[in-house]
Design an enzyme around this catalytic site. Structure first.
Site, PDB file in Angstrom:
ATOM      1  CB  CYS A   1     105.333  48.423 158.356  1.00  0.00           C
ATOM      2  SG  CYS A   1     106.661  47.196 158.194  1.00  0.00           S
TER       3      CYS A   1
ATOM      4  CB  SER B   1     107.270  62.020 174.853  1.00  0.00           C
ATOM      5  OG  SER B   1     106.909  60.757 173.935  1.00  0.00           O
TER       6      SER B   1
HETATM    7  C1  LIG Z   1     103.348  55.772 175.404  1.00  0.00           C
HETATM    8  C2  LIG Z   1     104.779  55.452 175.976  1.00  0.00           C
HETATM    9  C3  LIG Z   1     105.740  56.539 175.889  1.00  0.00           C
HETATM   10  C4  LIG Z   1     105.186  57.959 175.427  1.00  0.00           C
HETATM   11  O1  LIG Z   1     104.150  58.698 176.396  1.00  0.00           O
HETATM   12  P1  LIG Z   1     103.420  59.634 175.834  1.00  0.00           P
HETATM   13  O2  LIG Z   1     102.767  60.358 177.003  1.00  0.00           O
HETATM   14  O3  LIG Z   1     102.418  59.364 174.545  1.00  0.00           O
HETATM   15  O4  LIG Z   1     104.471  60.929 175.199  1.00  0.00           O
HETATM   16  C5  LIG Z   1     106.910  56.428 176.745  1.00  0.00           C
HETATM   17  N1  LIG Z   1     107.339  55.388 177.023  1.00  0.00           N
HETATM   18  C6  LIG Z   1     106.763  54.201 176.927  1.00  0.00           C
HETATM   19  C7  LIG Z   1     107.016  52.781 177.438  1.00  0.00           C
HETATM   20  C8  LIG Z   1     105.355  54.236 176.378  1.00  0.00           C
HETATM   21  O5  LIG Z   1     104.515  53.218 176.226  1.00  0.00           O
END
Ligand SMILES: *Cc1c(COP(=O)(O)O)cnc(C)c1O
Length: 395
Positions: A324, A71
């Site tokens: 949900c 993220s």
């Molecule tokens: C899990 C995921 C994220 C977020 O990654 P985190 O390390 O949990 O913040 C972003 N993009 C995709 C496609 C994901 O699968």
């Protein structure tokens, strides 16, 4: 039987990854910015980890910035491109309707700041059309951000072709490769990728650590102000144990990638074939161009949430595409993006297999899903109306 089939949500840490982090908690726990030995050992390890991570995607170690996960990397990539674009008067961004919320919510924020966002359709098969992308490019386009593989339906985008189009038009290309890194081969140079996001916990590393690749020459915008760590682009004492574990997990995943993919693809296709026998069901996303371990189905006449709870009773940890579970009644934006209607999108199930999965487990999942879907339909008013012909079947 206990089966963890939610590897797209997160994975179990590998023994290799756990072993790699322990020395940096117990012995070389120094701050990498300190000058004494245990600090310097941590610093050296950190730079080795950076080189190891870079090698897997054919990047230069200086192009790797450690972050708190996918993220953060997504946010920083988009804010960087927007900042650079704005300086040149370019405020148009192209993405897709089925990106992760780390992308979509950042784009919404940028729209409020005056950016114009085009979301490309992903069609019924869950794949972007490169010609449509090229047609959407404008003089003022500053960024194209398209995920390498979708986290819900697993579809894989033509990243190399997308990268080539962006490069030819001089537009920055970012890809959220969180689902792909460690699972699919990626070469940032051959693929013409300018920025790429990855997260350790999706490839058997720890949670809360990831990285952003940014091609040399791209001046990153800081999201966190403070010390001069990460070349001044990401303040905060480095998560050394987490980074060591991430690098170890990624090296291991890369070394076993072909073997894992072959094993998972065979199991995936067995699972897809088995679940397709359930009447009024449909696979979501392209059958071939999808992650080796991803299976995602819609079953008409049921609610995904009830399906998950009953599967949990049978020892199967799975996921619904629907949001949900997180308190919202909206069906998955990904399933809507590939054209599933609300009612059908509600009855979705994602099974994402881990590398240690077996045929026996797959057969157990096929049996269990069939039983649970049949049971739920047996008292579903929606199903009764469908069977009675009061409402038409969609699937
Ligand atoms: C899990 C995921 C994220 C977020 O990654 P985190 O390390 O949990 O913040 C972003 N993009 C995709 C496609 C994901 O699968």
């Amino acid at each position: 039987m206990q089966i963890y089939a939610d590897n797209a949500a997160t994975t179990r840490m590998s023994r290799t990854a756990i072993d790699a982090m322990i020395p940096y908690m117990e012995e070389n726990y120094g701050n990498p910015s300190s000058l004494y030995t245990i600090g310097q050992r941590a610093k050296e390890a950190l730079e080795q980890a950076r080189a190891d991570v870079a090698a897997v995607i054919n990047a230069d170690p200086r192009e790797i910035l450690f972050t708190s996960g996918g993220s953060e990397a997504d946010n920083q990539a988009l804010i960087t491109a927007a900042t650079l674009g704005k300086k040149q008067g370019k405020t148009h961004i192209i993405s897709t309707a089925f990106e992760h919320h780390a992308i979509l919510h950042t784009l919404e924020k940028l729209e409020k700041e005056g950016f114009d966002v085009t979301l490309l359709p992903v069609h019924e098969n869950g794949i972007v059309d490169v010609q449509e992308l090229e047609a959407a490019l404008r003089e003022d386009t500053c960024l194209v951000t398209i995920m390498t593989a979708n986290n819900e339906i697993g579809t894989i985008q033509p990243i190399r072709e997308i990268g080539a189009v962006c490069r030819a038009h001089g537009v920055l290309f970012h890809t959220d490769a969180v689902q792909a890194v460690g699972h699919l081969p990626i070469d940032v140079k051959a693929d013409n990728i300018d920025m790429l996001s990855a997260s350790a916990h999706k490839f058997h590393g720890p949670k809360g650590v990831g990285f952003l690749y940014a091609r040399k020459g791209i001046r990153l915008t800081n999201l966190i102000e403070g010390g001069a760590q990460e070349r001044g682009k990401r303040a905060g004492t480095e998560n050394v144990p987490g980074i060591m574990a991430m690098a170890a997990a990624l090296k291991e995943a890369a070394a076993n990638m072909e073997k894992n993919a072959a094993h998972l693809t065979a199991l995936r296709d067995r699972l897809i074939a088995g679940l397709s026998d359930i009447p009024h069901s449909a696979l979501n996303g392209d059958a071939q161009r999808r992650l080796p371990g991803n299976v995602n189905f819609c079953f008409e006449g049921i609610e995904g949430e009830s399906l998950l709870l009953l599967l949990d009773d049978k020892g199967i940890s799975a996921s619904s595409g629907s949001a949900c579970t997180s308190g919202s009644l909206d069906p998955s934006h990904v399933l809507l993006a590939i054209g599933r209607v609300h009612d059908v999108a509600h009855g979705s199930l994602r099974l994402s297999l881990g590398e240690d999965a077996t045929e026996e487990e797959v057969d157990y999942m096929i049996r269990s899903v069939g039983e649970v879907v049949g049971y739920l339909r047996s008292f579903s008013p929606v199903w009764r109306d469908l069977v009675a012909g009061k409402t038409p079947f969609i699937l």
